[in-house]
Design a protein around this motif. Structure first.
Motif: not given
Length: 389
Positions: A63-67, A337-345
């Motif tokens: 799931s982390t790979i997907v995000i 949601l947290y993973l997406i925000v961290v990766a985007a930042s």
């Protein structure tokens, strides 16, 4: 589902391998997250239930790979928060149908989730995202007004007091933190670390805050759960019981807990649960991931303060909600949601590979001049060729 989606994601990334930005993969948040999952995978060796630990760590990694993996490509991040907002609005609308058509539990309505706190966290996340979208015009602002209305209604229906308090606090505090970062030339990580350090000199700070806000120092019985969790941590302090190898496993040690505690599905503290499952080693690796993620937000603030405020509000909310609930490293919307925000930042914090523009110069001219300078430099450094007579 996860193996198929992860395989498709990796295939798309590998097809665009020349465009993968290695700086994203070398960033501290991504490296620390990878380090934690490596340690979590190793914990299968000493896990209380190796089979469940292995299957659950595989799901967490997939799931982390997907995000996270798509953010290694030069994708546009300006549509991340609007896209998340639309998805959350749809989820809240579906939750509203469940609230209207199904009976509530004695402690609050769970919506289509299994527990009322999950609905409260989703609704609070929608309020945070909508607060960001209110700053924009057009359909984004209209959708934000509708989503805020649904979020407030569903938070009240879920009776999730902690999610409501943490969401409102995160929205206001994140803006003040960014102002302080600009004035003091520091990052949000330093402010959070200072607050955590100051709390070490206060006895039972969370219990005192709970008593001030709700008149309940036990936080609806959570202090008893935390006491037994700390007792179980003391049995395996450094390595833990194994990744997700404590709750919902055959003959779980949780069955030895007294009274209502043995029926709890989690530690009701994300930090205690990380320490319970992967010990002090995994806990400190995960803290590096959290603080590094906060540190990178300062670079986002310099480029786009409004987007940085949205990112920090979400990160701060998830950090706070894990004080009273377990949301780290799960297949729940708030962790995704947290993973997406961290990766985007992290993606936004990377400096552009394009050379800086001079006043009045277009991007094409800058690129052309940059290429000409490289050619001139190469010509000057080349050995002289004797002319023919």
């Amino acid at each position: 589902m996860w193996p198929i989606v992860a395989a498709v994601t990796l295939t798309l990334v590998l097809q665009n391998l020349p465009r993968v930005d290695s700086r994203f993969l070398r960033s501290v948040p991504i490296l620390s997250l990878v380090a934690y999952f490596l340690f979590a995978a190793a914990s299968v060796i000493w896990a209380y239930s190796p089979y469940f630990a292995f299957s659950r760590v595989v799901v967490a990694i997939l799931s982390t790979i997907v995000i996270v993996a798509p953010f290694a490509l030069p994708i546009r991040t300006s549509h991340i928060i609007p896209g998340l907002h639309v998805c959350t609005a749809i989820a809240l609308a579906i939750s509203g149908i469940y609230v209207l058509t199904t009976p509530a539990s004695p402690i609050g309505h769970p919506g289509y989730f299994t527990h009322k706190q999950e609905l409260g966290i989703l609704a609070a996340s929608g309020i945070i995202l909508s607060s960001h979208e209110l700053l924009f015009r057009g359909w984004r602002r209209y959708l934000a007004l509708v989503t805020i209305g649904m979020g407030v209604w569903l938070v009240l229906a879920s009776q999730s007091k902690s999610a409501t308090a943490f969401a409102l606090f995160s929205i206001g505090c994140s803006w003040l933190m960014l102002i302080a970062c600009k004035r003091l030339r520091i990052t949000p990580a330093y402010i959070v670390a200072a607050v955590v350090f100051a709390s070490l000199f206060v006895s039972n700070p969370i219990e005192k805050i709970g008593y001030r806000l709700y008149g309940d120092a036990t936080l609806t019985g959570r202090t008893g759960i935390w006491g037994f969790t700390n007792y179980q941590i003391s049995h395996r302090p450094w390595l833990g019981w194994g990744f997700h190898s404590y709750y919902f496993v055959p003959n779980s040690p949780q069955e030895q807990a007294p009274g209502y505690i043995k029926d709890m599905p989690s530690s009701h503290s994300g930090y205690l649960q990380v320490k319970l499952e992967t010990g002090r080693i995994g806990y400190w690796i995960f803290l590096i991931f959290i603080y590094a993620s906060l540190h990178y937000l300062e670079r986002v603030r310099r480029k786009d303060p409004v987007r940085a405020w949205g990112y920090l509000s979400i990160e701060l909310f998830v950090i706070l909600i894990n004080l009273t609930d377990s949301a780290w490293l799960t297949t729940t919307p708030v962790w995704f949601l947290y993973l997406i925000v961290v990766a985007a930042s992290v993606r936004d914090s990377l400096p552009s590979m394009r050379p800086a523009l001079r006043p009045g110069q277009s991007a094409i001219q800058s690129t052309r001049n940059f290429g000409n300078r490289r050619l001139v430099g190469a010509a000057r450094s080349a050995p002289a060729v004797p002319r023919a007579r």
